[in-house]
Design an enzyme around this catalytic site. Structure first.
Site, PDB file in Angstrom:
ATOM      1  N   THR A  13       0.948  -1.235   0.178  1.00 42.29           N
ATOM      2  CA  THR A  13       0.064   0.038  -0.064  1.00 42.29           C
ATOM      3  C   THR A  13       0.850   1.210   0.087  1.00 42.29           C
ATOM      4  O   THR A  13       0.547   2.402  -0.502  1.00 42.29           O
ATOM      5  CB  THR A  13      -0.942   0.113   1.164  1.00 42.29           C
ATOM      6  OG1 THR A  13      -1.809  -1.143   1.142  1.00 42.29           O
ATOM      7  CG2 THR A  13      -1.728   1.186   1.189  1.00 42.29           C
ATOM      8  N   SER A  59       1.665  -7.510  -1.083  1.00 42.89           N
ATOM      9  CA  SER A  59       2.330  -8.491  -0.303  1.00 42.89           C
ATOM     10  C   SER A  59       1.542  -9.875  -0.231  1.00 42.89           C
ATOM     11  O   SER A  59       2.253 -10.698   0.229  1.00 42.89           O
ATOM     12  CB  SER A  59       2.745  -7.833   1.228  1.00 42.89           C
ATOM     13  OG  SER A  59       1.427  -7.758   2.088  1.00 42.89           O
ATOM     14  N   THR A  92       1.659  -4.606   4.204  1.00 37.98           N
ATOM     15  CA  THR A  92       1.755  -4.910   5.691  1.00 37.98           C
ATOM     16  C   THR A  92       0.970  -6.262   5.850  1.00 37.98           C
ATOM     17  O   THR A  92       1.163  -6.883   6.882  1.00 37.98           O
ATOM     18  CB  THR A  92       0.767  -3.803   6.547  1.00 37.98           C
ATOM     19  OG1 THR A  92      -0.563  -3.740   5.751  1.00 37.98           O
ATOM     20  CG2 THR A  92       1.259  -2.383   6.431  1.00 37.98           C
ATOM     21  N   ASP A  93       0.109  -6.815   4.627  1.00 38.41           N
ATOM     22  CA  ASP A  93      -0.752  -7.971   5.009  1.00 38.41           C
ATOM     23  C   ASP A  93       0.309  -9.351   5.280  1.00 38.41           C
ATOM     24  O   ASP A  93      -0.142  -9.930   6.172  1.00 38.41           O
ATOM     25  CB  ASP A  93      -1.426  -8.413   3.531  1.00 38.41           C
ATOM     26  CG  ASP A  93      -2.775  -7.397   3.735  1.00 38.41           C
ATOM     27  OD1 ASP A  93      -3.057  -6.456   4.353  1.00 38.41           O
ATOM     28  OD2 ASP A  93      -3.262  -7.421   2.329  1.00 38.41           O
TER      29      ASP A  93
END
Ligand code: ASP
Length: 325
Positions: A13, A59, A92-93
């Site tokens: 993101t 990710s 971040t996932d």
């Protein structure tokens, strides 16, 4: 002293844009790492920053091939002795999975800092530029040395050993579940109050590692079925981690599934779906061949098992390692 940093872009993101400033989700990765850095005022006053674009992906598309490539690239830079710090931008996932693998495999002579963002670069109050500035600041700071791989997000510095994504959309998504917050960044000042236990030696060498064996993660619950275990065996998985109940308790289907899997040569770990606390050893583990995840959560236990199986470790070595980490 002028510092030399390497900034490695992998996507996420932090590298994404959406159609409207108010649109905070549903975006696509569009920005290269050099453009992202150019949008951060004052970054070049911190250090000479060399940008590398390793990937530019969400990710959720990161797999062991990409993570190992990233790990090897960071290791090359660390071994060169020519850099004072490394910053990696990442979605971040799955950031915690990448961070934990790096934690287990790298010997960080200089800071290695992962950073992401929850809002795309096009958003009102995008968090990416300040997160990136702060991550560069952390990487430049000599106080960041000998603290292992770090995650710097939303003014907070977290150990990769403990980093967890705790919210799906909020800016303070990234944190830890217990201990593991090491410090903060406030108005260009980095402050630490904790030093994590960093592995004295990497768990294994990255040399020759191109991909990790398949280990399935199966959630256990009331009325759980047997078929996920049968499917894992049929698909040729090398191991199974069960996110069991409580202190790694298993439903009868999970017990049967693990027994079946062990008979087919898979290594099975009892972890927990509960966010806090360790999974302790059970006297029956010796008979069932099951391993306990110890203080690792299910995803972390999966990463350790994949690395261990890639090195052809025996069950006892894996059991002992899980208890020690
Ligand atoms: N979908 C994004 C990712 O690449 C989420 C994020 O970066 O916050 O993981």
């Amino acid at each position: 002293m002028h510092r030399h940093l390497v900034l490695i872009g992998t996507g996420g993101t932090i590298a994404a844009t959406a159609n409207a400033a108010q649109q905070l989700t549903d975006y696509t990765v569009t920005q290269g790492i050099a453009a992202m850095l150019a949008a951060v005022p004052g970054a070049h006053e911190l250090a000479d920053i060399h940008c590398e674009q390793l990937f530019n992906i969400d990710s959720r598309a990161m797999g062991s091939a990409q993570v190992l490539r990233l790990a090897r690239r960071i290791e090359q830079h660390l071994k060169s002795g020519a850099v004072d710090g490394i910053v990696v931008t990442h979605g971040t996932d799955t950031l915690e999975e990448t961070a934990f693998l790096l934690h287990l495999t790298l010997q960080c002579q200089v800071p290695v800092v992962l950073v992401g963002a929850m809002r795309p670069g096009s958003a009102l109050s995008a968090d990416g530029p300040l997160n990136l500035y702060n991550a560069l600041l952390v990487a430049c700071d000599p106080a960041s040395q000998a603290r292992g791989v770090l995650v710097a997000m939303n003014d907070t510095i977290v150990s990769a050993r403990a980093a967890l994504k705790l919210s799906t959309t909020q800016v303070q998504a990234f944190g830890v579940d217990g201990t593991g917050v090491l410090g903060s960044i406030t108005d260009r000042v980095v402050r630490y109050w904790a030093r994590p236990d960093v592995p004295a030696n990497p768990l294994c060498s990255l040399k020759g590692l191109r991909r990790l064996p398949a280990v399935d993660l199966i959630l256990d619950y009331q009325d759980a079925p047997l078929h996920p275990y049968q499917a894992a065996i049929a698909a040729g998985a090398s191991g199974i981690v069960v996110a069991g109940m409580g202190n790694g308790s298993l439903s009868s289907a999970a017990e049967r599934g693990c027994r079946l899997a062990t008979r087919h040569g898979l290594v099975c770990i009892r972890a927990s779906r509960v966010p806090r606390g360790a999974v302790t050893l059970k006297s029956s583990d010796h008979d069932t061949g099951l391993l306990a995840a110890g203080a690792l959560n299910a995803l972390q236990a999966r990463t350790v098992l994949r690395l261990a199986l890639a090195q052809h470790w025996g069950t006892e070595q894996i059991r002992e390692t899980l208890q020690r980490l």
